[in-house]
Design a protein around this motif. Structure first.
Motif, mmCIF file in Angstrom:
data_model
loop_
_atom_site.group_PDB
_atom_site.id
_atom_site.type_symbol
_atom_site.label_atom_id
_atom_site.label_comp_id
_atom_site.label_asym_id
_atom_site.label_seq_id
_atom_site.Cartn_x
_atom_site.Cartn_y
_atom_site.Cartn_z
ATOM 1 N N GLY A 1 0.828 -1.215 0.000
ATOM 2 C CA GLY A 1 0.000 0.000 0.000
ATOM 3 C C GLY A 1 0.851 1.248 0.000
ATOM 4 N N ALA A 2 1.843 1.272 0.893
ATOM 5 C CA ALA A 2 2.706 2.454 0.968
ATOM 6 C C ALA A 2 3.483 2.624 -0.332
ATOM 7 N N GLY A 3 3.957 1.515 -0.903
ATOM 8 C CA GLY A 3 4.693 1.593 -2.158
ATOM 9 C C GLY A 3 3.828 2.138 -3.281
ATOM 10 N N VAL A 4 2.584 1.639 -3.377
ATOM 11 C CA VAL A 4 1.657 2.116 -4.409
ATOM 12 C C VAL A 4 1.364 3.600 -4.207
ATOM 13 N N PHE A 5 1.128 3.975 -2.958
ATOM 14 C CA PHE A 5 0.830 5.389 -2.673
ATOM 15 C C PHE A 5 1.979 6.275 -3.133
ATOM 16 N N LEU A 6 3.214 5.893 -2.766
ATOM 17 C CA LEU A 6 4.356 6.745 -3.080
ATOM 18 C C LEU A 6 4.648 6.769 -4.569
ATOM 19 N N GLU A 7 4.400 5.639 -5.250
ATOM 20 C CA GLU A 7 4.796 5.558 -6.649
ATOM 21 C C GLU A 7 3.690 6.013 -7.591
ATOM 22 N N GLU A 8 2.422 5.716 -7.232
ATOM 23 C CA GLU A 8 1.343 5.961 -8.190
ATOM 24 C C GLU A 8 0.482 7.169 -7.836
ATOM 25 N N PHE A 9 0.343 7.454 -6.559
ATOM 26 C CA PHE A 9 -0.673 8.441 -6.187
ATOM 27 C C PHE A 9 -0.131 9.821 -5.889
ATOM 28 N N ILE A 10 1.094 9.931 -5.356
ATOM 29 C CA ILE A 10 1.572 11.295 -5.166
ATOM 30 C C ILE A 10 2.690 11.560 -6.142
ATOM 31 N N SER A 11 2.669 12.757 -6.660
ATOM 32 C CA SER A 11 3.691 13.117 -7.622
ATOM 33 C C SER A 11 4.985 13.429 -6.876
ATOM 34 N N ASP A 12 6.013 13.717 -7.624
ATOM 35 C CA ASP A 12 7.343 13.876 -7.048
ATOM 36 C C ASP A 12 7.458 15.237 -6.352
ATOM 37 N N ASN A 13 6.791 15.365 -5.210
ATOM 38 C CA ASN A 13 6.865 16.644 -4.500
ATOM 39 C C ASN A 13 7.712 16.495 -3.236
ATOM 40 N N TRP A 14 7.772 17.528 -2.433
ATOM 41 C CA TRP A 14 8.657 17.485 -1.250
ATOM 42 C C TRP A 14 8.226 16.385 -0.283
ATOM 43 N N PHE A 15 6.903 16.152 -0.218
ATOM 44 C CA PHE A 15 6.400 15.145 0.723
ATOM 45 C C PHE A 15 6.902 13.758 0.318
ATOM 46 N N ALA A 16 6.797 13.464 -0.977
ATOM 47 C CA ALA A 16 7.255 12.165 -1.470
ATOM 48 C C ALA A 16 8.743 11.998 -1.219
ATOM 49 N N ARG A 17 9.503 13.090 -1.473
ATOM 50 C CA ARG A 17 10.951 12.982 -1.300
ATOM 51 C C ARG A 17 11.327 12.813 0.171
ATOM 52 N N ALA A 18 10.593 13.536 1.053
ATOM 53 C CA ALA A 18 10.880 13.411 2.488
ATOM 54 C C ALA A 18 10.654 11.972 2.944
ATOM 55 N N ILE A 19 9.537 11.369 2.487
ATOM 56 C CA ILE A 19 9.252 9.986 2.887
ATOM 57 C C ILE A 19 10.309 9.050 2.307
ATOM 58 N N GLU A 20 10.749 9.342 1.087
ATOM 59 C CA GLU A 20 11.742 8.485 0.451
ATOM 60 C C GLU A 20 13.059 8.490 1.242
ATOM 61 N N ILE B 1 -6.203 5.238 2.853
ATOM 62 C CA ILE B 1 -5.639 4.086 3.581
ATOM 63 C C ILE B 1 -4.162 3.906 3.227
ATOM 64 N N PHE B 2 -3.842 3.953 1.930
ATOM 65 C CA PHE B 2 -2.463 3.751 1.514
ATOM 66 C C PHE B 2 -1.577 4.890 2.010
ATOM 67 N N GLY B 3 -2.137 6.093 2.025
ATOM 68 C CA GLY B 3 -1.377 7.223 2.566
ATOM 69 C C GLY B 3 -1.045 6.992 4.025
ATOM 70 N N ALA B 4 -2.007 6.439 4.758
ATOM 71 C CA ALA B 4 -1.756 6.133 6.173
ATOM 72 C C ALA B 4 -0.642 5.088 6.292
ATOM 73 N N PHE B 5 -0.651 4.093 5.383
ATOM 74 C CA PHE B 5 0.407 3.086 5.403
ATOM 75 C C PHE B 5 1.775 3.733 5.165
ATOM 76 N N ALA B 6 1.804 4.704 4.225
ATOM 77 C CA ALA B 6 3.085 5.369 3.947
ATOM 78 C C ALA B 6 3.548 6.148 5.168
ATOM 79 N N LEU B 7 2.583 6.661 5.920
ATOM 80 C CA LEU B 7 2.964 7.426 7.110
ATOM 81 C C LEU B 7 3.503 6.526 8.226
ATOM 82 N N VAL B 8 3.263 5.199 8.118
ATOM 83 C CA VAL B 8 3.811 4.287 9.128
ATOM 84 C C VAL B 8 5.330 4.456 9.213
ATOM 85 N N SER B 9 5.963 4.679 8.059
ATOM 86 C CA SER B 9 7.425 4.807 8.086
ATOM 87 C C SER B 9 7.841 6.083 8.817
#
Lengths: 310, 311
Positions: free
Chosen positions: A108-127, B31-39
């Motif tokens: 889920g987290a992988g899909v969210f980061l790769e497919e749902f949010i574009s390459d913005n500061w939030f995505a980079r911070a999480i990366e 839901i997936f956003g919440a999963f990403a926030l787990v990290s």
């Protein structure tokens, strides 16, 4: 061309070495090359030699111990009667839970980061955060688990339980699953997504029906790699206080999740750290069982990958 | 055949339920956003849980004594907590480990990327991955029961527990990490550079040593730093093979106690939560976390600053 610059003249003349000297130097250079290539080969051979010695040593020490009663007895103070059934069952419990937690959360987290949010500061911070987490020593996760899962969430986990152990290991291997998911999603060609959008599908429909199935082999390989990392982890579970002497099996129910537990690496550690040499062969037997479980998991990974790739 | 001129009846057209699928998508994204926030929550949890107990620890033991004392005696009536003792041990094993892993890993990477025939490479790479996948407790068994007795054959005054054998085995265990990261760095060097070197009359070794390795240097250094950071945080090999004796020494032949081994020792005992010994493992953990974090950040920074860019 002649120049008045003496330095340049000198440099030019130094190139004009006679053929015999050059050939002699060339032979020497080729000899160095052979030595270098041999050293490079030796480095690989040495690493694999150590691996072979390790496996053979463990096999010789432990194979005499691996029999049915070793697999079905509880640990004991008398080496002849000791077995690892509680550790084996504990490992299976923890692995099933870790798989159930990391698969949906990591994918889920992988899909969210790769497919749902574009390459913005939030995505980079999480990366950056995820790649940092992947490099944190595993024992630190143990301290986190001790504080959060064993103490703060005591009413849910009942302290040093299977649930606490599985949650701790899940956090530890989550970065592996997320990174593997993102990489395999990235490998899916963009034209597939665009075809889906052109037909009017929502992003989630495209991901669910087309992108994820194509990325599945890579995702599953990542999950199994993560599990094989988790199965060998000892330090975080020792830190959260997984007990080493468990003369019972957890009951097969939700209540079982809150039962104290031990796992194979901890049982091995316990046997190796005893002063009596009799226990060492037990440890070697335990290592054989652990390595066989690891091998089975990796074989499953290869099988799944081949199956899904058809 | 007749063609009707009137438009088709709108009610007979297929109408997908867009509202529902958009609604489903919104739920999934949340839901997936919440999963990403787990990290993010994990990082936050690590820092908070280490920090809170470390602050409690420093209420009893002043921070300057933690940093300057030269004894680690938490169980004495007059306890002293000198992190230098544990740090020197951790540092010693990591130095031994990297001096094994760097030559082994780098030469393996060179062999795999430059010399190995493709068929052989297909077998060697998975074999090195097996080495990387061996659980560390197995390496601990190996160090304690095979390598130490073997070394004692040559060094008679070597202790049953010692930093040398723990460090050597630790080095072998991180060799695949150095090898695979260095190999990636070597692969990133464009082939034209190597061809240019050959055109100038270099032999293969001269091209590798003179052109490829310098071009891949940033990646190689980064792999080395990450491997040191891994060695610093490694637990089971040093706990089993290096001992449980807090000695302030850089002598690799005597038993020592690393930071991770101390955390294990306290965790195995029945230490009541909130006691000073319990708090001390968080202070030690915090120290370890900060050190490895500095190493990791340094490695990222190094790659970003010194990476050679090729078109």
């Amino acid at each position: 061309m002649t120049t008045s610059n003496p330095q340049s003249f000198e440099r030019e003349s130094s190139w004009n070495i006679d053929q015999a000297t050059f050939l002699k130097a060339l032979r020497q250079r080729y000899t160095f090359d052979k030595v270098f290539a041999t050293l490079a080969l030796l480095a690989v051979v040495f690493s694999l030699f150590v691996l072979a010695v390790l496996l053979i040593d463990v096999f010789i020490d432990g194979i005499g111990r691996v029999n049915w009663s070793f697999l079905t007895s509880f640990p004991s103070r008398r080496p002849a009667e000791a077995g690892l059934v509680s550790a084996l069952v504990g490992t299976v419990w923890v692995m099933v839970l870790v798989a159930l937690i990391t698969f949906p959360v990591g994918v889920g987290a992988g899909v969210f980061l790769e497919e749902f949010i574009s390459d913005n500061w939030f995505a980079r911070a999480i990366e950056i955060n995820i790649s940092n987490l992947a490099a944190v020593p595993s024992i630190i996760y143990g301290l986190l688990g001790l504080q959060v899962f064993v103490r703060v969430m005591f009413p849910i986990t009942q302290g040093r339980s299977i649930l606490s152990g599985a949650l701790t290991l899940s956090l530890l291997v989550l970065p592996i699953v997320i990174i593997a998911t993102r990489e395999s999603l990235r490998a899916v060609p963009g034209s597939i997504r665009q075809a889906g959008f052109a037909l009017g599908a929502t992003r989630w429909q495209v991901v669910r029906e087309h992108v994820l199935p194509l990325a599945m082999p890579g995702v599953l390989t990542g999950v199994i790699l993560a599990l094989s990392r988790a199965i060998g982890e000892t330090a975080p579970l020792i830190t959260i206080g997984a007990l080493t002497y468990i003369p019972f099996l957890p009951e097969l129910s939700l209540k079982g999740l809150q039962s104290p537990f031990t796992v194979l690496p901890i049982q091995i550690f316990n046997w190796v750290s005893r002063p009596q040499a009799d226990f060492y062969s037990l440890a070697a037997g335990g290592i054989i069982v652990l390595m066989v479980v690891l091998l089975l998991m990796n074989a499953t990974a290869i099988y799944l990958r081949n199956r899904f790739q058809k | 055949m007749t063609i009707s001129s009137s438009p088709p009846d709108p009610s007979s057209l297929w109408k997908p339920n867009r509202k529902a699928s958009k609604y489903v998508q919104r739920v999934v994204v949340w839901i997936f956003g919440a999963f990403a926030l787990v990290s993010v929550a994990t990082t936050f949890g690590i820092i908070m849980s280490l920090m809170l107990e470390t602050i409690n620890f420093f209420k009893t033991v002043p921070i300057w004594r933690f940093l300057t004392d030269t004894q680690w005696t938490p169980l004495f009536s007059n306890p002293q907590y000198g992190i230098l003792v544990l740090f020197s041990a951790t540092f010693l094993t990591a130095i031994i480990a990297i001096s094994v892993a760097l030559p082994l890993g780098l030469f393996s990477a060179i062999y795999l990327s430059e010399y190995a025939p493709p068929q052989l490479r297909k077998w060697l790479k998975p074999a090195l991955e097996i080495l990387a996948g061996v659980p560390t407790v197995v390496f601990g068994y190996f160090a304690l029961l095979l390598v130490t007795p073997f070394l004692q054959f040559f060094i008679p005054n070597l202790g049953g527990f010692n930093a040398l054998s723990a460090g050597l085995v630790l080095g072998v265990s991180i060799t695949p990490l150095v090898a695979s990261l260095s190999e990636d760095a070597i692969y990133a060097v464009p082939e034209s550079l190597q061809k240019g070197a050959y055109a100038l009359g270099c032999t293969k070794r001269e091209a590798i040593v003179g052109v490829i390795l310098p071009s891949a240097l940033s990646g190689i250094v980064a792999s080395c730093i990450l491997a040191i950071s891994r060695a610093l945080g490694e637990t089971m090999i040093v706990t089993l093979a290096a001992g449980q004796n807090p000695n302030l020494t850089l002598n690799p032949l005597v038993p020592i106690m690393t930071m991770t081994a101390y955390i294990v020792q306290v965790s195995l005992g029945d230490t009541p939560a909130g006691s000073i010994a319990f708090l001390s493992i968080f202070a030690v953990g915090m120290t370890l976390f900060i050190i490895t974090l500095i190493f990791n950040i340094f490695s990222f920074w190094f790659v970003r600053t010194f990476r050679e860019k090729y078109e």
